[in-house]
Every structure is written in C-alpha cells, then in structure tokens.
Write an enzyme that holds these catalytic residues in place. Structure first.
Site, PDB file in Angstrom:
ATOM      1  N   ALA A 130      -2.963   5.270   1.291  1.00  0.00           N
ATOM      2  CA  ALA A 130      -1.708   5.632   0.842  1.00  0.00           C
ATOM      3  C   ALA A 130      -1.813   6.222  -0.664  1.00  0.00           C
ATOM      4  CB  ALA A 130      -1.130   4.135   0.274  1.00  0.00           C
ATOM      5  N   ILE A 170       2.662   4.237  -6.086  1.00  0.00           N
ATOM      6  CA  ILE A 170       3.936   3.736  -5.840  1.00  0.00           C
ATOM      7  C   ILE A 170       3.834   2.952  -4.451  1.00  0.00           C
ATOM      8  CG2 ILE A 170       6.319   4.143  -5.427  1.00  0.00           C
ATOM      9  CD1 ILE A 170       6.636   5.814  -7.649  1.00  0.00           C
ATOM     10  N   GLY A 230      12.642   1.301  -2.092  1.00  0.00           N
ATOM     11  CA  GLY A 230      12.917  -0.119  -1.784  1.00  0.00           C
ATOM     12  C   GLY A 230      11.713  -0.823  -1.136  1.00  0.00           C
ATOM     13  N   LYS A 231      10.964  -1.898  -1.969  1.00  0.00           N
ATOM     14  CA  LYS A 231       9.846  -2.402  -1.216  1.00  0.00           C
ATOM     15  C   LYS A 231      10.182  -2.866   0.032  1.00  0.00           C
ATOM     16  CE  LYS A 231       7.038  -4.859  -3.933  1.00  0.00           C
ATOM     17  NZ  LYS A 231       6.190  -3.725  -4.010  1.00  0.00           N
ATOM     18  N   GLY A 232      11.005  -3.454   0.466  1.00  0.00           N
ATOM     19  CA  GLY A 232      11.470  -3.716   1.965  1.00  0.00           C
ATOM     20  C   GLY A 232      11.346  -2.654   2.648  1.00  0.00           C
ATOM     21  N   ALA A 233      12.210  -1.714   2.559  1.00  0.00           N
ATOM     22  CA  ALA A 233      12.108  -0.520   3.564  1.00  0.00           C
ATOM     23  C   ALA A 233      10.737   0.284   3.413  1.00  0.00           C
ATOM     24  CB  ALA A 233      13.232   0.716   3.064  1.00  0.00           C
ATOM     25  N   ASP A 278       2.747  -1.529  -1.012  1.00  0.00           N
ATOM     26  CA  ASP A 278       3.677  -1.938   0.327  1.00  0.00           C
ATOM     27  C   ASP A 278       2.840  -1.661   1.428  1.00  0.00           C
ATOM     28  OD1 ASP A 278       5.857  -2.880  -1.271  1.00  0.00           O
ATOM     29  OD2 ASP A 278       6.617  -0.533  -1.485  1.00  0.00           O
TER      30      ASP A 278
END
Length: 280
Positions: free
Chosen positions: A259, A225, A41-44, A229
């Site tokens: 990352a 991935i 999830g992009k938010g998490a 983020d």
C-alpha cells in the site's frame, strides 16, 4: 468471491490532501506543492481494501446529500463495495484534511460531519461474518453495533481515544499503532491485539502475551495514508478465515508494504492469497 462476508461500519470522507516538502513547525507557514481532492474515511478505505483483497464487502455509514456525498458513493460502488447500507443525511459529508511530506509521512485532521449520524441497526451489521469498525464515528454507535454483531468483530482503535471496557471485551481483533496503544492502554481481553510499528512491522498478542512479530519489507515509501487501513482489512480477513496468526500477521504486513508504494488512501491491492508467505 471470498467465503468471508465483510461489513465495514464507519466513516466516509472527502479527502483534501496537500503535498509538501516537509511538515511545518508550530506557528510556521510553508509552501505546498499540490492540492488534491479524493475519497477517504477510515471506514470507506477499509471497505475498499477488503473488496480489493477479494472479500465480498458492504459499507454501512452516512454521507451528505451534497456533491461530495455522491462522489463517495460512486467511488465505493466502482470499487465493488455494496453501498445499500449507506444513509444519505442532511449534514455535510465528512472531510479529512491531510498533509503529506516528501518522506511519505502524514498529518491528518478530520471533520466528521455526516459520519456522526451513521446508522447502527440492520441485518447487514447484525449478520456480518466479519465486522470491522473504527473510531471516526461516535464511540456509542460503535459499541451498539459491536454488541449486536454475531460474527468476527475487529476494531481499529483510531483515532486514539478511550473506549468502554465492554467494547474491548467484544473484540476478536483490536488493532492499534503505538500512539493509540499508549492512549488506550488496553488489550482485547478475549481476542487478538495487533500493534503496528511503522517501518518496524507489527506484533500480535493474545491474553497480553506476544505470539507473533512480523517485519515490514523494505520498500520505497510514496504515501503512508492508506497503509494502516489495508493492514486492518487484511489481518481481519485472514484471522477470520482461520489462518495461522503468524501467517496472517506476515500477510497483513506485506499488504501494508504494498500500500505505501502507491499514492492515495485506496491503493491497488492483490487478492489476499497473493500475500500469504510462501513458507506457510
């Protein structure tokens, strides 16, 4: 702990990732090598990145009461993210299906599930020193949260879709890749706009004018991935801390390069100061 308090409002997903030699063409079936289930999830992902970069971080969103929801909450907690703002709802936890090829490139499909019920009120959101949002939760929810926020507001305009002009106007930082920029066709009217360029790095605009450009270091790419983020979290925190825009952009590119050298959506990261260019 950092002097910046970060709250991330957005998606929390169960990730299902298939690794394969190359992406299939339309109508083609190819064999996969491995299948992995993990956290995303992009938010998490942005919340975990912010915490690993040294910021005191809280997550606001929703997960289901299913086993996947419990796994996501445990993973956020283990990463040092405050989860008191995460709501348990009567819907399946969001799921992201990802294909990752031997070049580290990816294709992702997201089924939102519980993310469509993310809570939009509360002191955490209103009082955050830095609030980071994305578009894997409903746009009206993001707009409501942004309008009520009192601190530095960063929007990652992903996935690509149209957003209200009032939401763009509220952005202190708008982050997009080239595809999202083409789809949105807009900039943050009163703040910074960052455009990520993949292997070419990123650029930063103010009032529609380019003010900084940073190259991406050459590294061995394992998985892209989590890179975007991590970049978003790093740039938002650096700008909110008052770093020079060029320094902030260069540091965020270094974080993104770090990352991509690790598998998964939540790579290990150093505190943000580690990535500050030595020439600054």
């Amino acid at each position: 702990m950092s002097d910046v308090d970060v709250v991330v409002f957005g998606s929390i997903n169960e990730d299902v990732t298939v690794h394969l030699a190359r992406m299939p063409e339309a109508g083609e079936t190819v064999g996969g090598r491995t299948l992995q289930t993990g956290c995303g999830g992009k938010g998490a992902n942005q919340a975990v990145a912010a915490a690993r970069l040294g910021a005191r971080t809280a997550m606001v969103g929703s997960v289901g009461t299913d086993p996947a929801g419990r796994r996501q909450l445990d993973a956020l907690h283990d990463a040092g993210v405050d989860t008191t703002g995460v709501r348990l709802v009567g819907a399946a936890t969001g799921t992201a299906l990802a294909l990752v090829d031997d070049d580290g490139e990816n294709r992702i499909v997201v089924v939102p599930g519980a993310n469509e019920l993310a809570p939009t009120n509360g002191d955490l959101l209103r009082d955050a020193a830095v609030l980071i949002c994305q578009l894997e939760v409903p746009v009206p929810a993001v707009a409501a949260v942004a309008a009520a926020a009192s601190g530095f507001f960063a929007l990652n305009a992903a996935p690509a879709m149209a957003v209200p002009s009032a939401l763009l106007a509220r952005c202190d930082l708008l982050v997009m890749n080239e595809t999202e920029r083409d789809a949105l066709g807009a900039i943050a009217p009163s703040g910074y706009t960052a455009v990520t360029l993949g292997a070419a790095g990123a650029l930063l605009l103010r009032d529609g004018r380019e003010i900084a450009r940073a190259a991406a270091p050459r590294v061995e790419v394992v998985d892209t991935i989590g890179a975007g983020d991590a970049f978003v979290a790093a740039l938002a925190i650096a700008l909110a801390r008052g770093w020079d825009p060029r320094t902030a952009l260069e540091a965020a590119c270094l974080v993104g390069a770090d990352a991509v050298q690790h598998p998964g959506a939540r790579p290990p990261l150093h505190p943000l100061e580690h990535y500050r260019p030595s020439s600054d």
